[in-house]
Scaffold this active site. Structure first.
Site, PDB file in Angstrom:
ATOM      1  N   GLU A   1       9.115  -1.854  -0.200  1.00 54.99           N
ATOM      2  CA  GLU A   1       8.565  -2.776   0.794  1.00 54.99           C
ATOM      3  C   GLU A   1       9.000  -4.221   0.574  1.00 54.99           C
ATOM      4  O   GLU A   1       9.313  -4.924   1.527  1.00 54.99           O
ATOM      5  CB  GLU A   1       7.030  -2.716   0.794  1.00 54.99           C
ATOM      6  CG  GLU A   1       6.486  -1.437   1.378  1.00 54.99           C
ATOM      7  CD  GLU A   1       4.979  -1.475   1.598  1.00 54.99           C
ATOM      8  OE1 GLU A   1       4.407  -2.574   1.732  1.00 54.99           O
ATOM      9  OE2 GLU A   1       4.382  -0.388   1.639  1.00 54.99           O
TER      10      GLU A   1
ATOM     11  N   CYS B   1       0.856  -1.193   0.000  1.00 58.22           N
ATOM     12  CA  CYS B   1       0.000   0.000   0.000  1.00 58.22           C
ATOM     13  C   CYS B   1       0.886   1.235   0.000  1.00 58.22           C
ATOM     14  O   CYS B   1       2.060   1.167   0.368  1.00 58.22           O
ATOM     15  CB  CYS B   1      -0.857   0.063   1.251  1.00 58.22           C
ATOM     16  SG  CYS B   1      -2.103  -1.204   1.383  1.00 58.22           S
TER      17      CYS B   1
ATOM     18  N   GLU C   1      -7.537   6.694   8.573  1.00 60.13           N
ATOM     19  CA  GLU C   1      -7.399   6.518   7.122  1.00 60.13           C
ATOM     20  C   GLU C   1      -8.671   7.066   6.482  1.00 60.13           C
ATOM     21  O   GLU C   1      -9.773   6.640   6.845  1.00 60.13           O
ATOM     22  CB  GLU C   1      -7.279   5.025   6.767  1.00 60.13           C
ATOM     23  CG  GLU C   1      -6.077   4.330   7.336  1.00 60.13           C
ATOM     24  CD  GLU C   1      -4.895   4.324   6.390  1.00 60.13           C
ATOM     25  OE1 GLU C   1      -5.009   4.846   5.269  1.00 60.13           O
ATOM     26  OE2 GLU C   1      -3.855   3.794   6.782  1.00 60.13           O
TER      27      GLU C   1
ATOM     28  N   GLU D   1      -9.314   7.426   2.595  1.00 57.71           N
ATOM     29  CA  GLU D   1      -8.558   7.245   1.361  1.00 57.71           C
ATOM     30  C   GLU D   1      -9.427   6.993   0.138  1.00 57.71           C
ATOM     31  O   GLU D   1     -10.443   6.298   0.204  1.00 57.71           O
ATOM     32  CB  GLU D   1      -7.542   6.117   1.538  1.00 57.71           C
ATOM     33  CG  GLU D   1      -6.550   6.473   2.630  1.00 57.71           C
ATOM     34  CD  GLU D   1      -5.294   5.643   2.651  1.00 57.71           C
ATOM     35  OE1 GLU D   1      -4.280   6.166   3.141  1.00 57.71           O
ATOM     36  OE2 GLU D   1      -5.301   4.488   2.200  1.00 57.71           O
TER      37      GLU D   1
END
Length: 183
Positions: A91, A71, A118, A120
């Site tokens: 990542e 993400c 969050e 989003e």
């Protein structure tokens, strides 16, 4: 997320995804939260399994919960797929790959542990890889990786939702019949 990542800029958007400003990652995730552009990458193998990552303990939002492969947030004006490939490298130690956008999932979630929020406008992306593709997960980002059958994942999301990042069920729901056949 390391403190320096909290200073990165994100693109604030309206409900239709049009840019309306910018803020730091830190500011966008403080209550009550600001709607901003994000992405969630699903990686699928030829057997139809999806890669999950258990988020590192040092994450500022939903640490130690299982989420999709990767993400992040594009910088203002940065193409989403480009930003996603950068984060896959950071990542998981992966080289850039083709990603297909499956749609957008808009959500709001409060983290009871860190008090972060969050909000989003999340672009859901799908990539196809072999399960044995080499990866080098960054321990500051990823605690553990696991391949899971899609039906098994959906059952686990229903049975134990608090084990998973709150966006994961909405992200997985973007896998429609056409994209599932492609798994």
């Amino acid at each position: 997320m390391t403190p320096d990542r909290e200073a990165h800029l994100v693109e604030l958007v309206d409900g239709d995804g049009y840019p309306v400003g910018r803020a730091t990652v830190d500011a966008a995730h403080r209550a009550p939260g600001m709607l901003h552009r994000a992405f969630s990458v699903l990686l699928a193998d030829p057997e139809g399994r999806v890669l999950l990552q258990r988020r590192a303990a040092v994450k500022t939002r939903f640490p130690l919960r299982w989420g999709n492969a990767c993400c992040g947030h594009p910088a203002p004006g940065q193409p989403v797929v480009e930003a996603a490939n950068v984060r896959l490298g950071e990542e998981l130690g992966m080289t850039p790959m083709p990603l297909t956008e499956l749609g957008v999932y808009v959500y709001r979630a409060e983290d009871p542990v860190t008090a972060r929020v969050e909000v989003e406008y999340d672009h859901v992306l799908l990539g196809h890889i072999a399960a044995d593709r080499p990866m080098s997960p960054d321990p500051a980002e990823v605690d553990e990786l696991r391949w899971v059958d899609l039906d098994e994942l959906r059952a686990r999301l229903d049975a134990r939702p608090d084990d998973y990042a709150p966006w994961l069920s909405g992200v997985v729901a973007k896998l429609n019949l056409d994209s599932q056949r492609a798994l």
